[in-house]
Design an enzyme around this catalytic site. Structure first.
Site, PDB file in Angstrom:
ATOM      1  CB  CYS A 158      -1.172  -0.049   1.273  1.00  0.00           C
ATOM      2  SG  CYS A 158      -1.613  -1.155   1.751  1.00  0.00           S
ATOM      3  CB  ALA A 190      -0.392   6.021  -2.203  1.00  0.00           C
ATOM      4  N   PRO A 191       1.292   7.627   0.154  1.00  0.00           N
ATOM      5  CG  PRO A 191       1.604   9.761   1.856  1.00  0.00           C
ATOM      6  CD  PRO A 191       1.009   8.177   2.010  1.00  0.00           C
ATOM      7  N   GLY A 192       3.743   7.342  -0.910  1.00  0.00           N
ATOM      8  CA  GLY A 192       5.124   7.018  -1.020  1.00  0.00           C
ATOM      9  C   GLY A 192       6.749   7.325  -0.344  1.00  0.00           C
ATOM     10  N   GLY A 193       6.302   8.014   1.080  1.00  0.00           N
ATOM     11  CA  GLY A 193       7.169   8.269   2.187  1.00  0.00           C
ATOM     12  C   GLY A 193       8.176   6.888   2.202  1.00  0.00           C
ATOM     13  CE  LYS A 194       5.149   3.956   7.285  1.00  0.00           C
ATOM     14  NZ  LYS A 194       3.685   5.389   6.605  1.00  0.00           N
ATOM     15  CG  ASP A 249      -8.290  -5.862  -4.133  1.00  0.00           C
ATOM     16  OD1 ASP A 249      -7.596  -5.651  -3.335  1.00  0.00           O
ATOM     17  OD2 ASP A 249      -9.295  -5.782  -3.954  1.00  0.00           O
ATOM     18  CG  ASP A 268       2.137   2.178   5.679  1.00  0.00           C
ATOM     19  OD1 ASP A 268       1.474   1.997   7.390  1.00  0.00           O
ATOM     20  OD2 ASP A 268       2.161   4.133   5.940  1.00  0.00           O
ATOM     21  CB  CYS A 306      -0.880   6.064  11.383  1.00  0.00           C
ATOM     22  SG  CYS A 306      -2.305   5.992   9.843  1.00  0.00           S
TER      23      CYS A 306
END
Length: 435
Positions: free
Chosen positions: A252, A254-258, A303, A322, A375
């Site tokens: 998963c 997005a948003p892409g930081g990890k 998916d 995540d 989170c």
């Protein structure tokens, strides 16, 4: 009308869309900001919108005590304008005359001229009498009843601190791109630019910018020297211990930081998945800006609860899940979460998290490592989810995580919002063994 009135009218539309129409604050604000040229006006719009949504219940309580009778349910805009006025006067401490007059003029801009006198009277009365304070903990601390009760049940010793941390403004954390510079060298550039900062304590790349500022104005943004990422979120890649010969999956992304952190480890293959195709482009743009868009990275819209694309390996050495969650660990960044989430949402998310976790483990090689993260601060999404998974899968075993990942919570570790300045995150590391 003055620019001030236009900003208040725009803020009223933002708050109305979030609270009445249940839209995302982040998305609505992004659209509203695009209508404003002056960066100071954009900052004011954002500050007003966040103040009202963050403190909705206490503002509603104060407004109800100032009104002789409740407003009709179909007059949500007038109610929002009252909340905006009260927030400016009593929370933001803006100049009284400007705040009142601009809010009253905003009513006229929004077609609520017949309510202008009422709004003026209520706001001026609040200046004389102050804001009424509720003795109900949930109202006074601007949380829904169900969430306070769940936090009490999950964290009987810590729930008050979690609630209070949720009402604080989130800081700006950045992650230094170790492929292009070092934290020490970047700190020197911040010193040269006269930008105040603090060095993070949880890993070797985090820096706190305090006071916060637009990230695009930081030195080296265009050159890809940094990315915005909370300090707690930066822990994920460390747990997986990526090496150059590994095939790695981010289920998963997005948003892409990890994902960017995983790419910086330069694995043999990095597969980045997301169920929404439109979310993949910002990830690609982030990797390009950071200089991490290599041939070893592939992006797929799919998916992740289902069979993965045939072009991908059948199994991976390391998997990051995540998982979509209630976001109750990042309420200080997304205060609309408090008003949008319901207990039934957590139940639905549990079902999704379970399907994702099962599929993540299915594509994990024997001896491989799976990091489950959210989170969230709710045990149903975290410790209880992992406990159930380990019970039902004898070949899954929890691996230890260092103390910096948070306090022990079941087989994982939990960080609370505000601890070390970071957001609330849960981490559990699972290894696959022969049953």
């Amino acid at each position: 009308m003055s620019p001030g009135a236009q900003i208040r009218a725009l803020a009223a539309r933002v708050v109305w869309q979030v609270l009445d129409q249940r839209q995302s604050l982040k998305a609505v604000l992004a659209s509203a900001r695009s209508e404003i040229d002056d960066p100071r006006d954009r900052a004011l719009l954002e500050a007003i919108s966040y103040a009202v949504i963050r403190h909705k219940r206490s503002l509603d309580h104060a407004a109800s005590r100032l009104l002789q009778k409740a407003l009709p349910r179909d007059d949500a805009i007038t109610q929002v304008l009252l909340l905006i006025g009260l927030a400016q006067l009593h929370l933001m401490k803006l100049p009284e005359h400007a705040a009142v007059s601009a809010t009253v003029d905003a009513a006229r801009l929004l077609g609520k001229a017949p309510r202008a006198a009422l709004i003026n009277a209520i706001l001026r009365r609040s200046l004389r009498e102050g804001m009424a304070v509720s003795d109900d903990f949930a109202v006074h601390n601007n949380h829904p009843e169900w969430l306070v009760k769940q936090l009490q049940a999950d964290w009987p010793e810590d729930w008050r601190n979690i609630v209070r941390a949720n009402n604080q403004q989130a800081p700006l954390w950045i992650r230094i791109n170790g492929q292009r510079t070092s934290r020490e060298a970047y700190a020197a550039s911040l010193d040269q630019a006269g930008i105040a900062y603090a060095i993070g304590t949880l890993n070797g790349q985090s820096v706190l910018i305090d006071p916060p500022m637009m990230p695009t104005r930081l030195p080296g943004w265009q050159e890809g020297l940094l990315a915005v990422q909370d300090q707690s979120a930066q822990l994920a890649a460390d747990a997986l211990e990526i090496s150059a010969d590994m095939a790695v999956l981010d289920m998963c992304a997005a948003p892409g930081g990890k994902a960017a952190q995983l790419a910086a480890c330069n694995p043999a293959l990095l597969a980045l998945l997301d169920v929404v195709p439109e979310r993949l482009k910002p990830i690609e743009e982030l990797l390009q800006r950071l200089g991490l868009a290599g041939g070893n990275t592939v992006l797929h819209a799919c998916d992740a609860t289902q069979a993965l694309p045939e072009s991908l390996p059948a199994q991976f050495d390391a998997v990051l899940l995540d998982a979509p969650c209630s976001a109750t660990g990042i309420i200080r960044r997304q205060p609309d979460v408090k008003w949008h989430r319901q207990p039934k949402d957590v139940t639905a998310l549990n079902q999704l998290q379970w399907r994702l976790l099962k599929n993540a483990f299915r594509v994990l090689k024997p001896g491989g490592r799976l990091l489950y993260s959210t989170c969230s601060v709710l045990k149903a999404e975290n410790a209880l989810m992992i406990e159930q998974f380990l019970t039902q899968n004898p070949d899954a075993r929890a691996a230890p995580l260092a103390e910096r990942f948070g306090r022990i919570s079941g087989a994982g570790r939990q960080r609370f919002p505000g601890e070390d300045g970071g957001d609330g995150f849960f981490y559990a590391l699972i290894e696959r063994h022969e049953p």
